[in-house]
Motif scaffolding. Structure first.
Motif, PDB file in Angstrom:
ATOM      1  N   GLY A  54       1.130  -1.058   0.229  1.00  0.00           N
ATOM      2  CA  GLY A  54       0.330  -0.066   0.333  1.00  0.00           C
ATOM      3  C   GLY A  54       0.759   1.113  -0.062  1.00  0.00           C
ATOM      4  N   GLU A  55       1.815   1.636   0.265  1.00  0.00           N
ATOM      5  CA  GLU A  55       2.676   2.630   0.493  1.00  0.00           C
ATOM      6  C   GLU A  55       3.436   2.454  -0.336  1.00  0.00           C
ATOM      7  OE1 GLU A  55       5.906   2.043   4.151  1.00  0.00           O
ATOM      8  OE2 GLU A  55       4.453   1.374   5.424  1.00  0.00           O
ATOM      9  N   ARG A  56       4.101   1.938  -0.974  1.00  0.00           N
ATOM     10  CA  ARG A  56       4.307   1.751  -2.693  1.00  0.00           C
ATOM     11  C   ARG A  56       3.492   2.801  -3.303  1.00  0.00           C
ATOM     12  NH1 ARG A  56       7.062  -4.186  -2.461  1.00  0.00           N
ATOM     13  NH2 ARG A  56       8.787  -4.393  -1.297  1.00  0.00           N
ATOM     14  N   TYR A  57       1.756   1.727  -3.192  1.00  0.00           N
ATOM     15  CA  TYR A  57       1.150   2.581  -4.433  1.00  0.00           C
ATOM     16  C   TYR A  57       0.979   4.555  -3.791  1.00  0.00           C
ATOM     17  CZ  TYR A  57      -0.562  -1.662  -6.652  1.00  0.00           C
ATOM     18  OH  TYR A  57      -0.580  -2.164  -7.569  1.00  0.00           O
ATOM     19  N   GLU A  58       0.852   4.718  -3.127  1.00  0.00           N
ATOM     20  CA  GLU A  58       1.135   5.913  -2.272  1.00  0.00           C
ATOM     21  C   GLU A  58       2.506   6.219  -2.782  1.00  0.00           C
ATOM     22  OE1 GLU A  58       0.290   6.431   1.929  1.00  0.00           O
ATOM     23  OE2 GLU A  58      -1.026   5.261   1.774  1.00  0.00           O
ATOM     24  N   ASN A  59       3.205   6.309  -2.854  1.00  0.00           N
ATOM     25  CA  ASN A  59       4.676   6.658  -3.496  1.00  0.00           C
ATOM     26  C   ASN A  59       4.231   7.164  -4.887  1.00  0.00           C
ATOM     27  OD1 ASN A  59       5.781   6.714  -1.089  1.00  0.00           O
ATOM     28  ND2 ASN A  59       7.223   4.854  -1.148  1.00  0.00           N
ATOM     29  N   LEU A  60       3.894   6.277  -5.652  1.00  0.00           N
ATOM     30  CA  LEU A  60       4.055   6.073  -6.903  1.00  0.00           C
ATOM     31  C   LEU A  60       2.972   7.510  -7.258  1.00  0.00           C
ATOM     32  CD1 LEU A  60       3.416   2.191  -8.277  1.00  0.00           C
ATOM     33  CD2 LEU A  60       5.504   4.367  -8.409  1.00  0.00           C
ATOM     34  N   SER A  61       1.820   7.400  -6.417  1.00  0.00           N
ATOM     35  CA  SER A  61       0.284   8.269  -6.895  1.00  0.00           C
ATOM     36  C   SER A  61       0.959   9.308  -6.634  1.00  0.00           C
ATOM     37  CB  SER A  61      -0.501   8.127  -5.621  1.00  0.00           C
ATOM     38  OG  SER A  61      -1.856   8.823  -5.954  1.00  0.00           O
ATOM     39  N   LEU A  62       2.025  10.110  -5.542  1.00  0.00           N
ATOM     40  CA  LEU A  62       2.224  11.101  -5.194  1.00  0.00           C
ATOM     41  C   LEU A  62       3.316  11.716  -6.100  1.00  0.00           C
ATOM     42  CD1 LEU A  62       3.674  11.008  -1.332  1.00  0.00           C
ATOM     43  CD2 LEU A  62       1.267  12.322  -2.436  1.00  0.00           C
ATOM     44  N   ILE A  63       4.277  10.546  -6.446  1.00  0.00           N
ATOM     45  CA  ILE A  63       5.022  11.192  -8.154  1.00  0.00           C
ATOM     46  C   ILE A  63       4.034  11.552  -9.393  1.00  0.00           C
ATOM     47  CG2 ILE A  63       6.919   9.900  -9.436  1.00  0.00           C
ATOM     48  CD1 ILE A  63       7.959   8.569  -7.185  1.00  0.00           C
ATOM     49  N   TYR A  64       3.002  10.652  -9.044  1.00  0.00           N
ATOM     50  CA  TYR A  64       2.400  11.005 -10.422  1.00  0.00           C
ATOM     51  C   TYR A  64       1.778  12.489 -10.223  1.00  0.00           C
ATOM     52  CZ  TYR A  64      -1.488  10.877 -14.338  1.00  0.00           C
ATOM     53  OH  TYR A  64      -2.589  10.876 -15.285  1.00  0.00           O
ATOM     54  N   GLN A  65       1.394  12.241  -9.259  1.00  0.00           N
ATOM     55  CA  GLN A  65       0.475  13.602  -8.774  1.00  0.00           C
ATOM     56  C   GLN A  65       1.760  15.024  -8.813  1.00  0.00           C
ATOM     57  OE1 GLN A  65      -1.331  13.206  -4.861  1.00  0.00           O
ATOM     58  NE2 GLN A  65      -3.227  12.320  -5.726  1.00  0.00           N
ATOM     59  N   GLU A  66       2.934  14.577  -8.136  1.00  0.00           N
ATOM     60  CA  GLU A  66       4.031  15.851  -9.013  1.00  0.00           C
ATOM     61  C   GLU A  66       4.347  16.451 -10.494  1.00  0.00           C
ATOM     62  OE1 GLU A  66       7.236  14.597  -6.560  1.00  0.00           O
ATOM     63  OE2 GLU A  66       6.258  15.169  -5.066  1.00  0.00           O
ATOM     64  N   GLY A  67       3.413  15.200 -11.573  1.00  0.00           N
ATOM     65  CA  GLY A  67       3.921  15.253 -12.791  1.00  0.00           C
ATOM     66  C   GLY A  67       4.572  14.775 -13.255  1.00  0.00           C
ATOM     67  N   TYR A  68       5.141  13.679 -13.299  1.00  0.00           N
ATOM     68  CA  TYR A  68       6.107  12.579 -13.410  1.00  0.00           C
ATOM     69  C   TYR A  68       5.307  11.073 -13.871  1.00  0.00           C
ATOM     70  CZ  TYR A  68       9.456  15.585 -11.907  1.00  0.00           C
ATOM     71  OH  TYR A  68      10.700  16.852 -11.665  1.00  0.00           O
ATOM     72  N   HIS A  69       6.301  10.670 -15.136  1.00  0.00           N
ATOM     73  CA  HIS A  69       5.496   9.041 -15.204  1.00  0.00           C
ATOM     74  C   HIS A  69       5.415   8.069 -14.668  1.00  0.00           C
ATOM     75  CE1 HIS A  69       3.646   9.988 -19.103  1.00  0.00           C
ATOM     76  NE2 HIS A  69       4.692  10.952 -19.360  1.00  0.00           N
ATOM     77  N   ILE A  70       5.019   7.268 -13.713  1.00  0.00           N
ATOM     78  CA  ILE A  70       4.857   5.912 -13.528  1.00  0.00           C
ATOM     79  C   ILE A  70       5.113   4.767 -13.569  1.00  0.00           C
ATOM     80  CG2 ILE A  70       4.553   7.424 -10.955  1.00  0.00           C
ATOM     81  CD1 ILE A  70       1.654   5.525 -11.536  1.00  0.00           C
ATOM     82  N   CYS A  71       4.587   5.071 -15.260  1.00  0.00           N
ATOM     83  CA  CYS A  71       4.102   3.581 -16.331  1.00  0.00           C
ATOM     84  C   CYS A  71       5.391   3.477 -16.257  1.00  0.00           C
ATOM     85  CB  CYS A  71       4.026   3.986 -17.524  1.00  0.00           C
ATOM     86  SG  CYS A  71       4.441   5.537 -18.134  1.00  0.00           S
ATOM     87  N   PRO A  72       5.826   2.255 -16.294  1.00  0.00           N
ATOM     88  CA  PRO A  72       7.462   1.257 -16.976  1.00  0.00           C
ATOM     89  C   PRO A  72       8.272   1.875 -18.410  1.00  0.00           C
ATOM     90  CG  PRO A  72       6.221  -0.431 -16.959  1.00  0.00           C
ATOM     91  CD  PRO A  72       5.627   0.990 -16.618  1.00  0.00           C
ATOM     92  N   MET A  73       7.262   2.189 -19.021  1.00  0.00           N
ATOM     93  CA  MET A  73       7.948   2.609 -20.559  1.00  0.00           C
ATOM     94  C   MET A  73       8.512   4.442 -20.546  1.00  0.00           C
ATOM     95  SD  MET A  73       5.337   0.672 -20.793  1.00  0.00           S
ATOM     96  CE  MET A  73       3.556   2.214 -21.014  1.00  0.00           C
ATOM     97  N   ALA A  74       7.959   4.804 -19.486  1.00  0.00           N
ATOM     98  CA  ALA A  74       8.881   6.678 -19.122  1.00  0.00           C
ATOM     99  C   ALA A  74       8.728   6.991 -17.728  1.00  0.00           C
ATOM    100  CB  ALA A  74       7.817   7.277 -19.793  1.00  0.00           C
ATOM    101  N   TYR A  75       8.665   5.918 -16.898  1.00  0.00           N
ATOM    102  CA  TYR A  75       9.172   6.207 -15.305  1.00  0.00           C
ATOM    103  C   TYR A  75       9.777   7.191 -14.799  1.00  0.00           C
ATOM    104  CZ  TYR A  75       9.836   5.074 -10.846  1.00  0.00           C
ATOM    105  OH  TYR A  75       9.675   5.780  -8.882  1.00  0.00           O
TER     106      TYR A  75
END
Length: 93
Positions: A54-75
């Protein structure tokens, strides 16, 4: 010469048997090492594992909200607008 060939054959047989014994001993030692590593590994209860995930998903969500990709193609690359792949990862929560 005949005796030398027979002696060499006997030495080869003994070496083959010794190699077999060494392989068996190596297998036992490798199994012991693997078993001891498993015992040393920290035991994480299932609930704790779920919290870590759950913490990992929260961290990914924060990264996404900051304007960065979290998908493997453009992480980690800057994101301009929405990304379907990133959105798909966020929905896996």
């Amino acid at each position: 010469m005949e005796k030398t060939v027979q002696e060499l054959k006997q030495i080869i047989r003994e070496l083959i048997l010794e190699i077999g014994d060494l392989k068996e001993r190596m297998a036992v030692l490798e199994k012991e090492i693997i078993d001891s590593d498993k015992e040393k590994a920290p035991k994480i209860p299932p609930l704790e594992k779920a919290q870590i995930i759950g913490e990992r998903y929260e961290n990914l969500s924060l990264i996404y909200q900051e304007g960065y990709h979290i998908c493997p193609m453009a992480y980690g690359e800057p994101r301009y607008g929405e990304c379907l792949f990133c959105s798909g990862y966020l929905e896996k929560e």
